[in-house]
Design a protein around this motif. Structure first.
Motif, PDB file in Angstrom:
ATOM      1  N   GLY A   1      21.923  30.674  52.825  1.00  0.00           N
ATOM      2  CA  GLY A   1      22.035  29.423  53.575  1.00  0.00           C
ATOM      3  C   GLY A   1      23.470  29.111  53.931  1.00  0.00           C
ATOM      4  O   GLY A   1      24.222  29.964  54.358  1.00  0.00           O
ATOM      5  N   GLY A   2      23.874  27.877  53.698  1.00  0.00           N
ATOM      6  CA  GLY A   2      25.231  27.449  54.032  1.00  0.00           C
ATOM      7  C   GLY A   2      26.223  27.662  52.911  1.00  0.00           C
ATOM      8  O   GLY A   2      27.341  27.143  52.973  1.00  0.00           O
ATOM      9  N   ASP A   3      25.857  28.429  51.891  1.00  0.00           N
ATOM     10  CA  ASP A   3      26.746  28.675  50.761  1.00  0.00           C
ATOM     11  C   ASP A   3      27.841  29.651  51.196  1.00  0.00           C
ATOM     12  O   ASP A   3      27.654  30.865  51.184  1.00  0.00           O
ATOM     13  CB  ASP A   3      25.949  29.231  49.579  1.00  0.00           C
ATOM     14  N   GLU A   4      28.988  29.091  51.577  1.00  0.00           N
ATOM     15  CA  GLU A   4      30.089  29.916  52.087  1.00  0.00           C
ATOM     16  C   GLU A   4      30.607  30.900  51.046  1.00  0.00           C
ATOM     17  O   GLU A   4      30.988  32.021  51.383  1.00  0.00           O
ATOM     18  CB  GLU A   4      31.231  29.034  52.595  1.00  0.00           C
ATOM     19  N   LYS A   5      30.642  30.494  49.788  1.00  0.00           N
ATOM     20  CA  LYS A   5      31.125  31.393  48.732  1.00  0.00           C
ATOM     21  C   LYS A   5      30.223  32.623  48.632  1.00  0.00           C
ATOM     22  O   LYS A   5      30.705  33.755  48.549  1.00  0.00           O
ATOM     23  CB  LYS A   5      31.172  30.663  47.392  1.00  0.00           C
ATOM     24  N   ALA A   6      28.919  32.410  48.656  1.00  0.00           N
ATOM     25  CA  ALA A   6      27.974  33.525  48.574  1.00  0.00           C
ATOM     26  C   ALA A   6      28.108  34.442  49.783  1.00  0.00           C
ATOM     27  O   ALA A   6      28.118  35.669  49.655  1.00  0.00           O
ATOM     28  CB  ALA A   6      26.550  33.005  48.455  1.00  0.00           C
ATOM     29  N   GLN A   7      28.235  33.847  50.962  1.00  0.00           N
ATOM     30  CA  GLN A   7      28.382  34.656  52.176  1.00  0.00           C
ATOM     31  C   GLN A   7      29.682  35.446  52.166  1.00  0.00           C
ATOM     32  O   GLN A   7      29.708  36.612  52.575  1.00  0.00           O
ATOM     33  CB  GLN A   7      28.269  33.765  53.409  1.00  0.00           C
ATOM     34  N   GLU A   8      30.757  34.837  51.696  1.00  0.00           N
ATOM     35  CA  GLU A   8      32.041  35.543  51.599  1.00  0.00           C
ATOM     36  C   GLU A   8      31.963  36.677  50.579  1.00  0.00           C
ATOM     37  O   GLU A   8      32.525  37.755  50.793  1.00  0.00           O
ATOM     38  CB  GLU A   8      33.168  34.578  51.227  1.00  0.00           C
ATOM     39  N   THR A   9      31.251  36.459  49.489  1.00  0.00           N
ATOM     40  CA  THR A   9      31.082  37.511  48.487  1.00  0.00           C
ATOM     41  C   THR A   9      30.334  38.695  49.086  1.00  0.00           C
ATOM     42  O   THR A   9      30.696  39.848  48.833  1.00  0.00           O
ATOM     43  CB  THR A   9      30.338  36.962  47.247  1.00  0.00           C
ATOM     44  N   LEU A  10      29.316  38.438  49.894  1.00  0.00           N
ATOM     45  CA  LEU A  10      28.586  39.524  50.560  1.00  0.00           C
ATOM     46  C   LEU A  10      29.514  40.291  51.501  1.00  0.00           C
ATOM     47  O   LEU A  10      29.522  41.528  51.503  1.00  0.00           O
ATOM     48  CB  LEU A  10      27.379  38.978  51.323  1.00  0.00           C
ATOM     49  N   ARG A  11      30.307  39.574  52.265  1.00  0.00           N
ATOM     50  CA  ARG A  11      31.251  40.252  53.179  1.00  0.00           C
ATOM     51  C   ARG A  11      32.247  41.115  52.400  1.00  0.00           C
ATOM     52  O   ARG A  11      32.532  42.251  52.781  1.00  0.00           O
ATOM     53  CB  ARG A  11      31.988  39.229  54.043  1.00  0.00           C
ATOM     54  N   ARG A  12      32.761  40.573  51.301  1.00  0.00           N
ATOM     55  CA  ARG A  12      33.711  41.341  50.495  1.00  0.00           C
ATOM     56  C   ARG A  12      33.037  42.547  49.843  1.00  0.00           C
ATOM     57  O   ARG A  12      33.635  43.612  49.735  1.00  0.00           O
ATOM     58  CB  ARG A  12      34.356  40.448  49.440  1.00  0.00           C
ATOM     59  N   PHE A  13      31.788  42.376  49.422  1.00  0.00           N
ATOM     60  CA  PHE A  13      31.021  43.486  48.851  1.00  0.00           C
ATOM     61  C   PHE A  13      30.889  44.615  49.869  1.00  0.00           C
ATOM     62  O   PHE A  13      31.031  45.788  49.529  1.00  0.00           O
ATOM     63  CB  PHE A  13      29.632  42.999  48.424  1.00  0.00           C
ATOM     64  N   GLU A  14      30.638  44.267  51.106  1.00  0.00           N
ATOM     65  CA  GLU A  14      30.484  45.294  52.144  1.00  0.00           C
ATOM     66  C   GLU A  14      31.781  46.064  52.370  1.00  0.00           C
ATOM     67  O   GLU A  14      31.738  47.238  52.717  1.00  0.00           O
ATOM     68  CB  GLU A  14      29.990  44.651  53.444  1.00  0.00           C
ATOM     69  N   ASP A  15      32.909  45.425  52.146  1.00  0.00           N
ATOM     70  CA  ASP A  15      34.203  46.106  52.271  1.00  0.00           C
ATOM     71  C   ASP A  15      34.564  46.900  51.024  1.00  0.00           C
ATOM     72  O   ASP A  15      35.245  47.918  51.114  1.00  0.00           O
ATOM     73  CB  ASP A  15      35.324  45.098  52.556  1.00  0.00           C
ATOM     74  N   ASP A  16      34.130  46.427  49.860  1.00  0.00           N
ATOM     75  CA  ASP A  16      34.516  47.040  48.584  1.00  0.00           C
ATOM     76  C   ASP A  16      33.385  46.866  47.562  1.00  0.00           C
ATOM     77  O   ASP A  16      33.477  46.018  46.666  1.00  0.00           O
ATOM     78  CB  ASP A  16      35.810  46.393  48.085  1.00  0.00           C
ATOM     79  N   PRO A  17      32.312  47.659  47.685  1.00  0.00           N
ATOM     80  CA  PRO A  17      31.147  47.487  46.810  1.00  0.00           C
ATOM     81  C   PRO A  17      31.468  47.595  45.319  1.00  0.00           C
ATOM     82  O   PRO A  17      30.912  46.844  44.516  1.00  0.00           O
ATOM     83  CB  PRO A  17      30.195  48.596  47.246  1.00  0.00           C
ATOM     84  N   ALA A  18      32.348  48.484  44.947  1.00  0.00           N
ATOM     85  CA  ALA A  18      32.634  48.675  43.522  1.00  0.00           C
ATOM     86  C   ALA A  18      33.236  47.421  42.900  1.00  0.00           C
ATOM     87  O   ALA A  18      32.862  47.022  41.797  1.00  0.00           O
ATOM     88  CB  ALA A  18      33.572  49.862  43.329  1.00  0.00           C
ATOM     89  N   THR A  19      34.138  46.783  43.599  1.00  0.00           N
ATOM     90  CA  THR A  19      34.807  45.595  43.079  1.00  0.00           C
ATOM     91  C   THR A  19      33.910  44.363  43.106  1.00  0.00           C
ATOM     92  O   THR A  19      33.945  43.544  42.187  1.00  0.00           O
ATOM     93  CB  THR A  19      36.087  45.306  43.884  1.00  0.00           C
ATOM     94  N   TYR A  20      33.095  44.238  44.134  1.00  0.00           N
ATOM     95  CA  TYR A  20      32.332  43.006  44.330  1.00  0.00           C
ATOM     96  C   TYR A  20      30.861  43.108  43.943  1.00  0.00           C
ATOM     97  O   TYR A  20      30.084  42.201  44.214  1.00  0.00           O
ATOM     98  CB  TYR A  20      32.486  42.521  45.777  1.00  0.00           C
ATOM     99  N   GLN A  21      30.470  44.189  43.278  1.00  0.00           N
ATOM    100  CA  GLN A  21      29.075  44.335  42.864  1.00  0.00           C
ATOM    101  C   GLN A  21      28.646  43.229  41.904  1.00  0.00           C
ATOM    102  O   GLN A  21      27.606  42.619  42.088  1.00  0.00           O
ATOM    103  CB  GLN A  21      28.860  45.710  42.226  1.00  0.00           C
ATOM    104  N   GLU A  22      29.448  42.977  40.879  1.00  0.00           N
ATOM    105  CA  GLU A  22      29.097  41.942  39.897  1.00  0.00           C
ATOM    106  C   GLU A  22      29.099  40.543  40.511  1.00  0.00           C
ATOM    107  O   GLU A  22      28.146  39.786  40.300  1.00  0.00           O
ATOM    108  CB  GLU A  22      30.014  42.005  38.679  1.00  0.00           C
ATOM    109  N   PRO A  23      30.147  40.164  41.258  1.00  0.00           N
ATOM    110  CA  PRO A  23      30.110  38.840  41.877  1.00  0.00           C
ATOM    111  C   PRO A  23      28.912  38.668  42.825  1.00  0.00           C
ATOM    112  O   PRO A  23      28.305  37.594  42.869  1.00  0.00           O
ATOM    113  CB  PRO A  23      31.431  38.751  42.649  1.00  0.00           C
ATOM    114  N   LEU A  24      28.565  39.721  43.554  1.00  0.00           N
ATOM    115  CA  LEU A  24      27.415  39.619  44.445  1.00  0.00           C
ATOM    116  C   LEU A  24      26.126  39.468  43.644  1.00  0.00           C
ATOM    117  O   LEU A  24      25.262  38.663  43.997  1.00  0.00           O
ATOM    118  CB  LEU A  24      27.316  40.838  45.370  1.00  0.00           C
ATOM    119  N   ALA A  25      26.012  40.216  42.566  1.00  0.00           N
ATOM    120  CA  ALA A  25      24.816  40.097  41.721  1.00  0.00           C
ATOM    121  C   ALA A  25      24.661  38.663  41.222  1.00  0.00           C
ATOM    122  O   ALA A  25      23.542  38.125  41.186  1.00  0.00           O
ATOM    123  CB  ALA A  25      24.906  41.077  40.549  1.00  0.00           C
TER     124      ALA A  25
END
Length: 125
Positions: free
Chosen positions: A43-67
């Motif tokens: 939805g409008g959760d900017e933090k969650a959306q930003e985490t997804l974008r960062r995960f797409e750039d660096d899956p290893a680093t952002y896997q846990e935050p995305l989870a």
């Protein structure tokens, strides 16, 4: 494999589909559909959306935050998201795209996984 691992594994497989000509259009389409469902769930959760974008750039680093974001927004309990994740993994396997996990889905939701030298039996979602 728990639901969050299923979704993250599918996202990783979808990202791998962008590398080279190995991926089929069905895999790319399945990934796009999964991503769209997750973005809608965020939805409008900017933090969650930003985490997804960062995960797409660096899956290893952002896997846990995305989870964590997937769990917090209820994406890992959304049957539509889980079905889309299974579809991505099926398409990845059919296309021969290497993933960290080898996932087999059968009987409408029973999932067994082999990865990192471990084996988990059938689980029902």
């Amino acid at each position: 494999m728990v639901a969050v691992e299923l979704v993250v594994a599918a996202l990783v497989a979808g990202l791998a589909s962008g590398a080279g000509d190995v991926a089929t259009s069905a895999l790319r389409d399945a990934y796009a559909g999964l991503r769209q469902l997750i973005v809608r769930r965020f939805g409008g959760d900017e933090k969650a959306q930003e985490t997804l974008r960062r995960f797409e750039d660096d899956p290893a680093t952002y896997q846990e935050p995305l989870a964590e974001e997937l769990g917090a927004t209820g994406a890992t309990t959304d049957e539509e998201v889980l079905a889309a994740a299974r579809k991505v993994l099926d398409q990845a396997q059919a296309a021969g795209v290497a993933t960290k996990y080898s996932v087999r889905v059968s009987d409408g939701g029973k999932v067994g996984i082999v990865g990192d030298d471990a084996h988990v039996g059938t689980q029902n979602f």
